[in-house]
Design a protein around this motif. Sequence first.
Motif, PDB file in Angstrom:
ATOM      1  N   ASP A  87      -4.294   4.616  -2.846  1.00 27.78           N
ATOM      2  CA  ASP A  87      -4.217   3.213  -3.244  1.00 27.78           C
ATOM      3  C   ASP A  87      -2.917   2.558  -2.795  1.00 27.78           C
ATOM      4  O   ASP A  87      -2.820   1.333  -2.766  1.00 27.78           O
ATOM      5  CB  ASP A  87      -4.354   3.079  -4.761  1.00 27.78           C
ATOM      6  CG  ASP A  87      -5.709   3.542  -5.257  1.00 27.78           C
ATOM      7  OD1 ASP A  87      -6.674   3.518  -4.467  1.00 27.78           O
ATOM      8  OD2 ASP A  87      -5.807   3.936  -6.438  1.00 27.78           O
ATOM      9  N   SER A  88      -1.930   3.360  -2.450  1.00 28.74           N
ATOM     10  CA  SER A  88      -0.637   2.849  -1.992  1.00 28.74           C
ATOM     11  C   SER A  88      -0.714   2.472  -0.518  1.00 28.74           C
ATOM     12  O   SER A  88      -1.630   2.868   0.191  1.00 28.74           O
ATOM     13  CB  SER A  88       0.448   3.915  -2.174  1.00 28.74           C
ATOM     14  OG  SER A  88       0.500   4.340  -3.499  1.00 28.74           O
ATOM     15  N   SER A  89       0.275   1.758  -0.051  1.00 29.96           N
ATOM     16  CA  SER A  89       0.366   1.414   1.366  1.00 29.96           C
ATOM     17  C   SER A  89       0.612   2.682   2.178  1.00 29.96           C
ATOM     18  O   SER A  89       1.456   3.492   1.797  1.00 29.96           O
ATOM     19  CB  SER A  89       1.513   0.419   1.573  1.00 29.96           C
ATOM     20  OG  SER A  89       1.680   0.141   2.931  1.00 29.96           O
ATOM     21  N   PRO A  90      -0.101   2.884   3.282  1.00 29.51           N
ATOM     22  CA  PRO A  90       0.035   4.136   4.034  1.00 29.51           C
ATOM     23  C   PRO A  90       1.406   4.301   4.708  1.00 29.51           C
ATOM     24  O   PRO A  90       1.909   5.406   4.823  1.00 29.51           O
ATOM     25  CB  PRO A  90      -1.070   4.079   5.071  1.00 29.51           C
ATOM     26  CG  PRO A  90      -1.473   2.655   5.152  1.00 29.51           C
ATOM     27  CD  PRO A  90      -1.127   2.019   3.850  1.00 29.51           C
ATOM     28  N   TRP A  91       1.997   3.219   5.172  1.00 28.62           N
ATOM     29  CA  TRP A  91       3.297   3.272   5.824  1.00 28.62           C
ATOM     30  C   TRP A  91       3.775   1.860   6.107  1.00 28.62           C
ATOM     31  O   TRP A  91       3.052   0.897   5.876  1.00 28.62           O
ATOM     32  CB  TRP A  91       3.260   4.092   7.109  1.00 28.62           C
ATOM     33  CG  TRP A  91       2.170   3.743   8.097  1.00 28.62           C
ATOM     34  CD1 TRP A  91       1.601   2.515   8.345  1.00 28.62           C
ATOM     35  CD2 TRP A  91       1.504   4.632   8.990  1.00 28.62           C
ATOM     36  NE1 TRP A  91       0.642   2.591   9.317  1.00 28.62           N
ATOM     37  CE2 TRP A  91       0.557   3.883   9.737  1.00 28.62           C
ATOM     38  CE3 TRP A  91       1.618   5.988   9.240  1.00 28.62           C
ATOM     39  CZ2 TRP A  91      -0.260   4.454  10.701  1.00 28.62           C
ATOM     40  CZ3 TRP A  91       0.804   6.548  10.200  1.00 28.62           C
ATOM     41  CH2 TRP A  91      -0.123   5.790  10.924  1.00 28.62           C
ATOM     42  N   ASP A  92       4.968   1.753   6.625  1.00 26.66           N
ATOM     43  CA  ASP A  92       5.518   0.447   6.971  1.00 26.66           C
ATOM     44  C   ASP A  92       5.713   0.377   8.482  1.00 26.66           C
ATOM     45  O   ASP A  92       6.788   0.045   8.966  1.00 26.66           O
ATOM     46  CB  ASP A  92       6.843   0.216   6.232  1.00 26.66           C
ATOM     47  CG  ASP A  92       7.298  -1.225   6.317  1.00 26.66           C
ATOM     48  OD1 ASP A  92       6.445  -2.115   6.533  1.00 26.66           O
ATOM     49  OD2 ASP A  92       8.504  -1.473   6.178  1.00 26.66           O
ATOM     50  N   ASN A  93       4.678   0.707   9.222  1.00 22.20           N
ATOM     51  CA  ASN A  93       4.734   0.701  10.687  1.00 22.20           C
ATOM     52  C   ASN A  93       4.205  -0.616  11.221  1.00 22.20           C
ATOM     53  O   ASN A  93       3.282  -1.193  10.654  1.00 22.20           O
ATOM     54  CB  ASN A  93       3.891   1.840  11.259  1.00 22.20           C
ATOM     55  CG  ASN A  93       4.389   3.183  10.820  1.00 22.20           C
ATOM     56  OD1 ASN A  93       5.540   3.342  10.459  1.00 22.20           O
ATOM     57  ND2 ASN A  93       3.517   4.167  10.838  1.00 22.20           N
ATOM     58  N   LYS A  94       4.761  -1.047  12.315  1.00 24.19           N
ATOM     59  CA  LYS A  94       4.337  -2.299  12.939  1.00 24.19           C
ATOM     60  C   LYS A  94       4.280  -2.118  14.454  1.00 24.19           C
ATOM     61  O   LYS A  94       5.054  -1.365  15.033  1.00 24.19           O
ATOM     62  CB  LYS A  94       5.315  -3.440  12.622  1.00 24.19           C
ATOM     63  CG  LYS A  94       5.550  -3.675  11.143  1.00 24.19           C
ATOM     64  CD  LYS A  94       4.303  -4.149  10.440  1.00 24.19           C
ATOM     65  CE  LYS A  94       4.558  -4.290   8.943  1.00 24.19           C
ATOM     66  NZ  LYS A  94       3.360  -4.483   8.195  1.00 24.19           N
ATOM     67  N   ALA A  95       3.371  -2.827  15.080  1.00 27.01           N
ATOM     68  CA  ALA A  95       3.258  -2.815  16.541  1.00 27.01           C
ATOM     69  C   ALA A  95       4.292  -3.770  17.132  1.00 27.01           C
ATOM     70  O   ALA A  95       4.659  -4.772  16.514  1.00 27.01           O
ATOM     71  CB  ALA A  95       1.858  -3.231  16.961  1.00 27.01           C
ATOM     72  N   ASN A  96       4.778  -3.425  18.305  1.00 25.82           N
ATOM     73  CA  ASN A  96       5.730  -4.255  19.048  1.00 25.82           C
ATOM     74  C   ASN A  96       5.280  -4.318  20.500  1.00 25.82           C
ATOM     75  O   ASN A  96       4.822  -3.322  21.052  1.00 25.82           O
ATOM     76  CB  ASN A  96       7.127  -3.647  18.995  1.00 25.82           C
ATOM     77  CG  ASN A  96       7.676  -3.619  17.592  1.00 25.82           C
ATOM     78  OD1 ASN A  96       7.958  -4.661  17.030  1.00 25.82           O
ATOM     79  ND2 ASN A  96       7.807  -2.429  17.029  1.00 25.82           N
ATOM     80  N   ILE A  97       5.441  -5.465  21.106  1.00 22.58           N
ATOM     81  CA  ILE A  97       5.035  -5.651  22.494  1.00 22.58           C
ATOM     82  C   ILE A  97       6.280  -5.831  23.358  1.00 22.58           C
ATOM     83  O   ILE A  97       7.110  -6.693  23.083  1.00 22.58           O
ATOM     84  CB  ILE A  97       4.113  -6.878  22.638  1.00 22.58           C
ATOM     85  CG1 ILE A  97       2.884  -6.699  21.741  1.00 22.58           C
ATOM     86  CG2 ILE A  97       3.699  -7.075  24.091  1.00 22.58           C
ATOM     87  CD1 ILE A  97       1.980  -7.910  21.667  1.00 22.58           C
TER      88      ILE A  97
END
Length: 169
Positions: A87-97
């Motif tokens: 139920d928690s957020s899986p991670w704090d990852n973000k895509a970057n271009i």
Amino acid sequence: MVDFAKRNLFKGSTSPSPNKPTLPWLKDPDTFFEKCTRCSKCTEHCETHVIKHSSGGFPSIDFSEGECTFCYQCAEVCPESLFINQDSSPWDNKANISDACLADKNVECRSCADACEPMAIQFQLRIGQAAKPAIDSDKCNGCGACVAICPTSAINVTVSDMDETEYGT
């Protein structure tokens, strides 16, 4: 206990491998390398096969061939108590271009947006040039669907809370 800093000296790297995140929903990424037994259950049960063996046989995410669907199977089959509740957020990852994007070369390509289920990648129209992709970090879940589809490998997923450490390509 393995000293990753010493191991990486042989590879020509001075930064330790444990700084790279491995799996979604980890309780404590800092102690993952101490507690993971490298049993391979998570790699065997990953439905999209993005969990691969990395340095020392530890599991890590590799978006070069697919995306994380957040199926939670890696956590369910793990014999150790390494994961938090689904139920928690899986991670704090973000895509970057990066500037290797075809739009920066004035070539029209929208592959990344087509692959982005949460529609975090939108294109900004530019007069006389190809539309440029922009990522809405509030919508991006870091799944990596945009990484493998990019024809120029211009997209990486980074860990927002770890000084933007790149991984996945």
